[in-house]
Enzyme design. Structure first.
Site, mmCIF file in Angstrom:
data_model
loop_
_atom_site.group_PDB
_atom_site.id
_atom_site.type_symbol
_atom_site.label_atom_id
_atom_site.label_comp_id
_atom_site.label_asym_id
_atom_site.label_seq_id
_atom_site.Cartn_x
_atom_site.Cartn_y
_atom_site.Cartn_z
ATOM 1 N N SER A 21 0.842 -1.184 0.000
ATOM 2 C CA SER A 21 0.000 0.000 0.000
ATOM 3 C C SER A 21 0.880 1.238 0.000
ATOM 4 C CB SER A 21 -0.943 -0.021 1.209
ATOM 5 O OG SER A 21 -1.960 0.947 1.074
ATOM 6 N N ASN A 22 0.350 2.374 0.400
ATOM 7 C CA ASN A 22 1.142 3.601 0.436
ATOM 8 C C ASN A 22 0.644 4.507 1.559
ATOM 9 O OD1 ASN A 22 -0.993 5.461 -0.691
ATOM 10 N ND2 ASN A 22 -0.832 3.983 -2.364
ATOM 11 N N GLU A 23 1.281 5.652 1.703
ATOM 12 C CA GLU A 23 1.082 6.551 2.851
ATOM 13 C C GLU A 23 -0.162 7.431 2.772
ATOM 14 O OE1 GLU A 23 2.513 7.182 5.666
ATOM 15 O OE2 GLU A 23 4.333 6.003 5.602
ATOM 16 N N ALA A 88 -4.716 7.427 -4.086
ATOM 17 C CA ALA A 88 -3.353 6.990 -4.424
ATOM 18 C C ALA A 88 -3.434 5.500 -4.745
ATOM 19 C CB ALA A 88 -2.422 7.242 -3.251
#
Ligand code: CTP
Length: 204
Positions: A21-23, A88
């Site tokens: 995943s991402n921030e 995102a």
């Protein structure tokens, strides 16, 4: 207007308990949904996994993976006047989702994950957008304006909101709003809710 907004990260599972995943916190997308609602628009928010309250009066659809987000987008973009793609989206996913936990140590050697590319959600749905308005986002750490312009064209967006990694997770951000005609508007160190109001204003 009927405005469709995506927010937050997507999660791409490796096994039942691990994922890529991402921030992304989802704060920008949720601020956009709140701002659009306050302006009297009908708002649908497609949210990846985030810990945020749904803005009052906004329809929220929760998704996990990029492909789930695409399925909902395909269905809902049909009935929308505008799309704001603040999510995102993970560009890649593990080729296989293991049914049981990945026992990498037991496998021996250096573990690796085989990745396959996710579809580009925005490109897929905006290809035949007709009169509908589309706002893309770009998060860049170098050559931001050049890359953002290229993305806006490639994804058939009318505007793109360029921001940097420092925007992640915070309540404030600095952005450059760009349109297809070459206009640029810089908003430096503003609350995300303020930026959201300006972005919604573009659509009206
Ligand atoms: N996006 C999308 N589908 C993807 C990836 C991105 O719809 N698979 C959308 C995002 O929601 C955003 C825009 O495309 O509105 C730009 O996202 P970004 O991640 O900056 O662009 P990428 O094309 O993924 O390029 P990069 O290699 O820089 O990550």
């Amino acid at each position: 207007m009927r405005i469709l907004i995506t927010a937050g990260p997507t999660r791409e599972y490796i096994d039942p308990v691990r994922y890529l995943s991402n921030e992304s916190s989802g704060k920008m997308g949720f601020a956009l949904a709140a701002a659009a609602k306050r302006r009297g628009h009908q708002v649908t928010l497609i949210a990846g996994p985030v810990c945020l309250a749904t803005p009052k009066g906004v329809e929220r659809i929760d998704v996990v993976s990029a492909r789930e987000m695409l399925a909902v987008l395909r269905e809902r973009f049909k009935d929308s006047d505008a799309l704001i793609m603040a999510a995102a989206v993970a560009d890649f996913r593990p080729r296989r989702r293991l049914r049981g936990k990945w026992k990498a140590k037991e496998d021996g050697g250096d573990p690796s994950i085989d990745l396959v590319e996710n579809p580009d959600l925005l490109k897929t749905v905006a290809r035949r957008k007709g009169e509908r308005k589309v706002v893309a986002f770009a998060l860049e750490t170098s050559q931001g304006k050049r890359r953002a312009r290229a993305k806006m064209a490639a994804k058939n967006a009318d505007w793109i909101v360029l921001n940097g990694a420092e925007a992640l997770g915070g309540d404030r951000t600095s952005v450059t709003l760009m349109d297809r005609a070459g206009n640029e508007l810089e908003l430096l160190d503003r609350a995300k809710v303020q930026v959201a109001r300006v972005v919604i204003g573009l659509l009206e």
